[in-house]
Structures are given as structure tokens and as C-alpha cells.
Design a protein around this motif. Structure first.
Motif, PDB file in Angstrom:
ATOM      1  N   LYS A 188      -1.507  21.408  -4.701  1.00 47.50           N
ATOM      2  CA  LYS A 188      -0.618  20.231  -4.811  1.00 47.50           C
ATOM      3  C   LYS A 188      -1.043  19.350  -5.982  1.00 47.50           C
ATOM      4  CE  LYS A 188       1.015  16.171  -2.205  1.00 47.50           C
ATOM      5  NZ  LYS A 188       0.346  15.007  -2.764  1.00 47.50           N
ATOM      6  N   SER A 218      -5.205  19.263  -2.802  1.00 52.66           N
ATOM      7  CA  SER A 218      -4.705  18.315  -3.805  1.00 52.66           C
ATOM      8  C   SER A 218      -5.637  18.350  -5.015  1.00 52.66           C
ATOM      9  CB  SER A 218      -4.639  16.896  -3.227  1.00 52.66           C
ATOM     10  OG  SER A 218      -3.716  16.861  -2.170  1.00 52.66           O
ATOM     11  N   ALA A 274       5.206  15.077   3.315  1.00 51.20           N
ATOM     12  CA  ALA A 274       4.036  15.168   2.431  1.00 51.20           C
ATOM     13  C   ALA A 274       2.810  14.546   3.116  1.00 51.20           C
ATOM     14  CB  ALA A 274       4.334  14.432   1.123  1.00 51.20           C
ATOM     15  N   GLY A 313      -1.943   8.995   3.499  1.00 47.74           N
ATOM     16  CA  GLY A 313      -3.099   8.348   4.114  1.00 47.74           C
ATOM     17  C   GLY A 313      -2.693   7.109   4.893  1.00 47.74           C
ATOM     18  N   LEU A 363       7.420   7.321   5.583  1.00 47.53           N
ATOM     19  CA  LEU A 363       6.526   6.209   5.946  1.00 47.53           C
ATOM     20  C   LEU A 363       7.344   4.960   6.285  1.00 47.53           C
ATOM     21  CD1 LEU A 363       3.656   6.623   3.297  1.00 47.53           C
ATOM     22  CD2 LEU A 363       3.818   7.599   5.605  1.00 47.53           C
ATOM     23  N   GLN A 395      -3.906  19.161   4.588  1.00 49.45           N
ATOM     24  CA  GLN A 395      -4.204  18.837   3.176  1.00 49.45           C
ATOM     25  C   GLN A 395      -5.662  18.460   3.028  1.00 49.45           C
ATOM     26  OE1 GLN A 395      -4.494  15.168   2.187  1.00 49.45           O
ATOM     27  NE2 GLN A 395      -5.365  15.879   0.239  1.00 49.45           N
ATOM     28  N   HIS A 418       2.079  12.675  -7.177  1.00 48.46           N
ATOM     29  CA  HIS A 418       1.535  11.804  -6.139  1.00 48.46           C
ATOM     30  C   HIS A 418       2.432  10.568  -5.959  1.00 48.46           C
ATOM     31  CE1 HIS A 418      -2.639  12.259  -4.341  1.00 48.46           C
ATOM     32  NE2 HIS A 418      -2.276  11.145  -3.751  1.00 48.46           N
ATOM     33  N   GLY A 419       3.721  10.740  -6.253  1.00 48.46           N
ATOM     34  CA  GLY A 419       4.629   9.588  -6.157  1.00 48.46           C
ATOM     35  C   GLY A 419       4.282   8.516  -7.185  1.00 48.46           C
ATOM     36  N   ARG A 470       1.245   7.658  -8.090  1.00 43.94           N
ATOM     37  CA  ARG A 470       0.073   6.887  -7.635  1.00 43.94           C
ATOM     38  C   ARG A 470      -1.212   7.307  -8.330  1.00 43.94           C
ATOM     39  NH1 ARG A 470       1.290   4.462  -2.608  1.00 43.94           N
ATOM     40  NH2 ARG A 470      -0.735   4.749  -1.642  1.00 43.94           N
ATOM     41  N   GLY A 476       9.753  11.040  -5.520  1.00 49.37           N
ATOM     42  CA  GLY A 476      11.018  10.416  -5.905  1.00 49.37           C
ATOM     43  C   GLY A 476      12.232  10.850  -5.117  1.00 49.37           C
ATOM     44  N   TYR A 507      -8.921  17.049   0.903  1.00 48.44           N
ATOM     45  CA  TYR A 507      -9.639  16.376  -0.177  1.00 48.44           C
ATOM     46  C   TYR A 507     -11.098  16.775  -0.031  1.00 48.44           C
ATOM     47  CZ  TYR A 507      -6.077  12.907  -1.675  1.00 48.44           C
ATOM     48  OH  TYR A 507      -4.983  12.270  -2.201  1.00 48.44           O
ATOM     49  N   ILE A 541       8.739  14.803   1.185  1.00 49.67           N
ATOM     50  CA  ILE A 541       8.943  13.357   1.038  1.00 49.67           C
ATOM     51  C   ILE A 541       7.682  12.625   1.497  1.00 49.67           C
ATOM     52  CG2 ILE A 541      11.461  13.310   1.209  1.00 49.67           C
ATOM     53  CD1 ILE A 541      11.079  12.613   4.246  1.00 49.67           C
ATOM     54  N   GLY A 542       7.372  11.531   0.798  1.00 50.14           N
ATOM     55  CA  GLY A 542       6.236  10.692   1.188  1.00 50.14           C
ATOM     56  C   GLY A 542       6.747   9.354   1.712  1.00 50.14           C
ATOM     57  N   PHE A 574       0.844  -1.202   0.000  1.00 50.37           N
ATOM     58  CA  PHE A 574       0.000   0.000   0.000  1.00 50.37           C
ATOM     59  C   PHE A 574       0.882   1.257   0.000  1.00 50.37           C
ATOM     60  CE2 PHE A 574      -2.131   3.363   2.501  1.00 50.37           C
ATOM     61  CZ  PHE A 574      -3.092   3.715   1.555  1.00 50.37           C
ATOM     62  N   ILE A 575       1.997   1.196   0.738  1.00 49.40           N
ATOM     63  CA  ILE A 575       2.927   2.336   0.741  1.00 49.40           C
ATOM     64  C   ILE A 575       3.651   2.418  -0.602  1.00 49.40           C
ATOM     65  CG2 ILE A 575       5.079   3.230   1.746  1.00 49.40           C
ATOM     66  CD1 ILE A 575       4.290   1.953   4.404  1.00 49.40           C
ATOM     67  N   PRO A 601       9.618   7.868   1.941  1.00 48.71           N
ATOM     68  CA  PRO A 601      10.780   7.763   2.860  1.00 48.71           C
ATOM     69  C   PRO A 601      10.392   7.871   4.330  1.00 48.71           C
ATOM     70  CG  PRO A 601      11.384   9.057   0.957  1.00 48.71           C
ATOM     71  CD  PRO A 601       9.902   8.793   0.831  1.00 48.71           C
TER      72      PRO A 601
HETATM   73  C1  LIG Z   1       0.782   5.589   1.185  1.00 47.57           C
HETATM   74  C2  LIG Z   1       0.616   6.948   0.575  1.00 47.57           C
HETATM   75  C3  LIG Z   1      -0.556   7.656   0.800  1.00 47.57           C
HETATM   76  C4  LIG Z   1      -0.722   8.925   0.246  1.00 47.57           C
HETATM   77  N1  LIG Z   1      -1.851   9.629   0.530  1.00 47.57           N
HETATM   78  C5  LIG Z   1      -1.980  10.901   0.075  1.00 47.57           C
HETATM   79  C6  LIG Z   1      -3.096  11.692   0.464  1.00 47.57           C
HETATM   80  O1  LIG Z   1      -3.967  11.255   1.228  1.00 47.57           O
HETATM   81  N2  LIG Z   1      -3.187  12.963  -0.035  1.00 47.57           N
HETATM   82  C7  LIG Z   1      -2.225  13.482  -0.904  1.00 47.57           C
HETATM   83  O2  LIG Z   1      -2.346  14.643  -1.332  1.00 47.57           O
HETATM   84  N3  LIG Z   1      -1.159  12.742  -1.258  1.00 47.57           N
HETATM   85  C8  LIG Z   1      -1.002  11.491  -0.786  1.00 47.57           C
HETATM   86  N4  LIG Z   1       0.095  10.755  -1.135  1.00 47.57           N
HETATM   87  C9  LIG Z   1       1.123  11.360  -2.007  1.00 47.57           C
HETATM   88  C10 LIG Z   1       2.175  12.122  -1.185  1.00 47.57           C
HETATM   89  O3  LIG Z   1       1.640  13.284  -0.607  1.00 47.57           O
HETATM   90  C11 LIG Z   1       3.364  12.548  -2.055  1.00 47.57           C
HETATM   91  O4  LIG Z   1       2.894  13.317  -3.127  1.00 47.57           O
HETATM   92  C12 LIG Z   1       4.174  11.369  -2.597  1.00 47.57           C
HETATM   93  O5  LIG Z   1       4.253  10.327  -1.646  1.00 47.57           O
HETATM   94  C13 LIG Z   1       5.564  11.833  -2.948  1.00 47.57           C
HETATM   95  O6  LIG Z   1       6.289  10.807  -3.556  1.00 47.57           O
HETATM   96  P1  LIG Z   1       7.339   9.867  -2.786  1.00 47.57           P
HETATM   97  O7  LIG Z   1       6.525   8.881  -2.028  1.00 47.57           O
HETATM   98  O8  LIG Z   1       8.131   9.262  -3.882  1.00 47.57           O
HETATM   99  O9  LIG Z   1       8.174  10.758  -1.877  1.00 47.57           O
HETATM  100  C14 LIG Z   1       0.291   9.488  -0.590  1.00 47.57           C
HETATM  101  C15 LIG Z   1       1.458   8.766  -0.810  1.00 47.57           C
HETATM  102  C16 LIG Z   1       1.634   7.520  -0.234  1.00 47.57           C
HETATM  103  C17 LIG Z   1       2.923   6.787  -0.489  1.00 47.57           C
END
Ligand SMILES: Cc1cc2nc3c(=O)[nH]c(=O)nc-3n(C[C@H](O)[C@H](O)[C@H](O)COP(=O)(O)O)c2cc1C
Length: 408
Positions: A264, A158, A78, A81, A346, A130, A288-289, A291, A321, A132, A341-342, A26-27, A344
Motif C-alpha cells: 500500500k 504500508s 482502508a 488509526g 470515518l 495492515q 495516504h489521502g 497525509r 479522494g 506498520y 475509502i478512508g 485529525f480525520i 468517508p
Molecule cells: C484518520 C486517518 C488515519 C489513517 N491511518 C492510517 C494507518 O494507520 N495506516 C495506513 O496505512 N493508512 C492510514 N490512513 C490512510 C488510509 O488508509 C487511506 O489511504 C486514506 O484515508 C484514503 O484517502 P481518503 O481518506 O481520501 O479516502 C489513515 C487515514 C486517515 C484519514
């Protein structure tokens, strides 16, 4: 936990061992073929430095300001969730770690904790919230009002989630329902029977999770209706997806929110201009990494476009990244004010709760310090385009592992 975590990647390896696959994935997961998640990394690898040698810079100055808040170094957490699922310290632990490192955590609507806790238990730093549009406009209005009452002064909207990205790892692991909501939001007999085999091999995580009372819910969702009646995550998500955040929403947000607003999910100069035109005080370049939209460009590849569009008047932040202090230096050299960072943090949270997040922040700080020393730059303010090779030159002198990336 020992302090032998020496890199973000080592924290990742440990998180992978400790967490059940369904949680780690999930991460870790990206959308569809995870092209963008991979491209984010490769794009950083392609950017090579131009060091000034023979310079003794001593202890470089990493301090900066972001929207007038002084930070000890240019790395924020960052919004993410489900933090309580990774470690019981959850969002409050991450926020405390950020505060003790003298930086900011962006507390997500879906962090898994009450948004008030991110602020009250977050170590006294000026964290951001943040948003939603969960529960549609009515739900978002309640979230905005509560965030203001809780003491947040900066709202991050976002704008890259009109639908939830299609993360196939989660589907394969049985972790989500179609539409992206979690397959379990409470622990009952049926979910125990279904998930017990998936988590049994991870007793340390099971013990922690059980002791914390199986924190799976989304308490911010429970309080979305103005009459206080409960609303399910599914219903709140449906209302969000039927009217996702648009630039028009910035109008009512601006009139309701007296603090700063940050957009964002920006991936082009045109969208950055739109965001600023709609009233954003800063923008976060983010995919969003990886995602959300797969095959969206790596963020570092659009940084220049965004900086040229709005950079003289508006602070530009970037995420997606970042895994090394040298990545932070690359982003700053190309015009970012700071990065987020997201994953890292977590990984750090999963391994060691608040302390694990602090260790990851310290690793990035040390790496950034060393990078500046090796670059012959005395402060982050000295990083500019002259600190890196132009993209053509980088490609020519490039490292083998940097081949085959997406983007320019
Ligand atoms: C498990 C997870 C949950 C996330 N949930 C949200 C969220 O609820 N809201 C949001 O704006 N971004 C969310 N993101 C994106 C992060 O805010 C961020 O943009 C992203 O993780 C950055 O990339 P990185 O993981 O490569 O550092 C989430 C990312 C991950 C990994």
C-alpha cells in the motif's frame, strides 16, 4: 441518527458538528499545505464520462472479486488509526459494517483496538490486516504472527511511511507531539485540564467517549515485545522510524506469512514493478489521502501508469479522494480492480458507529448503481476506458470546478 444522510459530504458535515475540532481535524487533515488532499478530489472531478444512452440496463451487477474473495461491490474500508476515538464501536464496528455489506475492512495496526478483535468481532468476513513496522522488525514479526493466529489471510504492508507526515492541523490543535505520536495517550488530570476547553462544546461526543472509558490507547503496541514487557508508543514509533518498511522486508514477510501480501502506498509504475518483484500479490495506489508527502500526485492520475506496468498480472487497487459512487466508476474505468475509502467511513463511524459506516457504504453502492445505469453499463466489469473521455477531451469539455488541479 436519522437516515437523512444522503451523501458522504453530508456525513462529513455532521461529523464536523459532532466531533471536537481536535478530533475532526485529525480525520480531515492532510500534510503541510494539504495540496495532495485537495488534488485527489480535483483530479476525479476532471474525468468526464462517455455515456451510452438509450440503453435499459436494469439493476447493474456490482459484484467483483479481489484476490479471489467475492465482494458485493468494489469498495473496501482502508486501514485507519484511532477509530475508538471517533466512536466506541471503533474498528470492530467498522469491520462488522463491512461484513454486512459483503466487503472487506483492512484493520490497521494503529486502529485503536486489539487486532484480534477486528477479526473475532468483525462479522465473520475475511478482513485484511495492515502492518506498520512498529517496534522495528522484532515488533513487526510479533504483529505478523498474531495476525496469522487471529485468522487474517491477507497482509497489507504500508510502504509510504518512513516518517509520519507533518499534519499542521494536529500541531495547531495540540493533538500530537513532534514526530507524530499523540499528545495524549491516557486521560490524567494534566490532559483533562489541557483538553477540557477544546471538547466542552461537544457533550454528545464527550458522553460517548467517557462511557467507553476514554479509549485513547494503542493496545497492539502494548504487546510488541516477545517477553511481554510493555513498550511505549513513542519507543515503538522510534524503532519503526529507524528502520521503516523497505522492499527487503518483503523477503522476511513472505517467508513468515503464508497468505497474500499487498503493498500500500504505490504512486508509480516503477514502484509497482518493484512491489511485484518483491512478492506483492496486489498493489494499492495510495498517497495516504494526502497525509504523507505533500505534492505527491493525485492517485487517479498515476493509475494508468501502474496498470500498464503490472496490471496484466496483478490486481491494482486505489484509494485517496473517493467521495462518490461516480469516483468508484472512474477508477474502475481506468483499470482499478476496486477502491478503498478512508475518511468517508470515518465520518459515518463518528456520526453513527457501525450503522453510520453501513449508511456510507450504502450511499456509495446506490451512487455506483445509478452511475452505471446512466452510463448504460450493465455491470462493473463493463467499465473500461471507453466509459470516460480521454484526458485532453475531458479538459476541453471540463467543468469549471475542476480547474487548477495538480498532475497531468
Ligand atoms: C484518520 C486517518 C488515519 C489513517 N491511518 C492510517 C494507518 O494507520 N495506516 C495506513 O496505512 N493508512 C492510514 N490512513 C490512510 C488510509 O488508509 C487511506 O489511504 C486514506 O484515508 C484514503 O484517502 P481518503 O481518506 O481520501 O479516502 C489513515 C487515514 C486517515 C484519514
Amino acid at each position: 441518527m436519522t437516515t437523512t444522510i444522503y451523501s458522504v459530504d453530508e456525513a462529513r458535515r455532521r461529523a464536523r458538528r459532532l466531533l471536537p475540532k481536535v478530533v475532526f481535524d485529525f480525520i480531515e487533515g492532510g500534510a503541510d499545505d494539504e495540496l495532495t488532499t485537495k488534488a485527489n478530489r480535483r483530479a476525479f472531478d476532471r474525468i468526464l464520462f462517455r455515456p451510452l444512452t438509450g440503453v435499459d440496463v436494469g439493476e447493474p451487477d456490482l459484484r467483483t472479486t479481489v484476490l479471489d474473495t467475492e465482494l458485493s461491490f468494489p469498495v473496501l474500508l482502508a486501514p485507519c488509526g484511532g477509530l475508538s476515538m471517533f466512536h466506541p464501536d471503533g474498528q470492530a464496528g467498522a469491520a462488522r459494517a463491512a461484513a454486512s455489506a459483503h466487503t472487506i475492512a483492512v484493520v490497521g495496526t494503529l486502529s485503536g483496538s486489539l487486532l484480534e478483535k477486528g477479526m473475532s468481532d468483525g462479522g465473520g468476513a475475511p478482513h485484511w490486516f495492515q502492518l506498520y513496522k512498529l517496534g522495528g522488525r522484532a515488533g513487526a514479526e510479533r504483529l505478523v504472527d498474531r495476525a496469522s493466529e487471529a485468522g487474517y489471510r491477507t497482509l497489507v504492508v504500508s510502504v509510504d511511511t518512513p516518517v509520519v507526515g507533518h499534519k499542521e492541523r494536529d500541531i495547531r490543535n495540540g493533538g500530537v507531539r513532534p514526530g507524530g505520536t499523540p499528545a495524549i495517550d491516557r486521560v490524567d488530570l494534566a490532559s483533562m485540564i489541557r483538553f477540557a476547553p477544546k471538547v466542552a462544546a461537544h457533550p454528545r461526543w464527550v458522553y460517548r467517549f467517557a462511557r467507553a472509558g476514554f479509549p485513547l490507547g494503542q493496545p497492539n503496541v502494548d504487546m510488541l515485545q516477545s517477553d511481554g514487557s510493555p513498550i511505549s508508543l513513542e519507543k515503538a514509533t522510534e524503532a519503526w522510524m529507524s528502520s521503516p518498511a523497505t522492499w527487503a522486508d518483503f523477503e522476511w514477510i513472505r517467508s513468515r506469512w503464508s497468505g497474500r501480501v499487498v503493498a500500500k502506498g504505490i504512486l508509480s509504475g516503477d514502484d509497482a514493478r518493484r512491489a511485484v518483484g518483491a512478492g506483492a500479490d496486489a498493489v494499492i495506489i495510495s498517497n495516504h489521502g494526502g497525509r504523507q508527502l505533500d505534492a505527491a500526485p493525485a492517485t487517479i492520475n498515476v493509475l494508468q501508469d501502474v496498470v500498464e506496468a503490472v496490471g496484466t498480472t496483478t490486481e491494482v487497487l486505489l484509494d485517496s479522494g473517493i467521495r462518490r459512487g461516480s469516483d468508484v466508476a472512474r477508477a474502475l474505468a481506468l483499470g482499478a480492480r476496486a477502491v478503498l475509502i478512508g475518511r468517508p467511513y470515518l465520518y459515518g463511524l463518528a456520526v453513527g458507529g457501525e450503522r453510520g459506516v453501513r449508511i456510507v457504504l450504502d450511499i456509495l453502492r446506490d451512487e455506483l448503481t445509478r452511475t452505471l445505469q446512466l452510463l448504460g453499463r450493465q455491470s462493473v466489469a463493463e467499465l473500461d476506458r471507453s466509459s470516460v473521455l480521454a484526458s485532453g477531451e475531458s479538459a476541453q469539455r471540463g467543468c469549471d470546478n475542476a480547474q487548477g488541479s495538480l498532475g497531468p
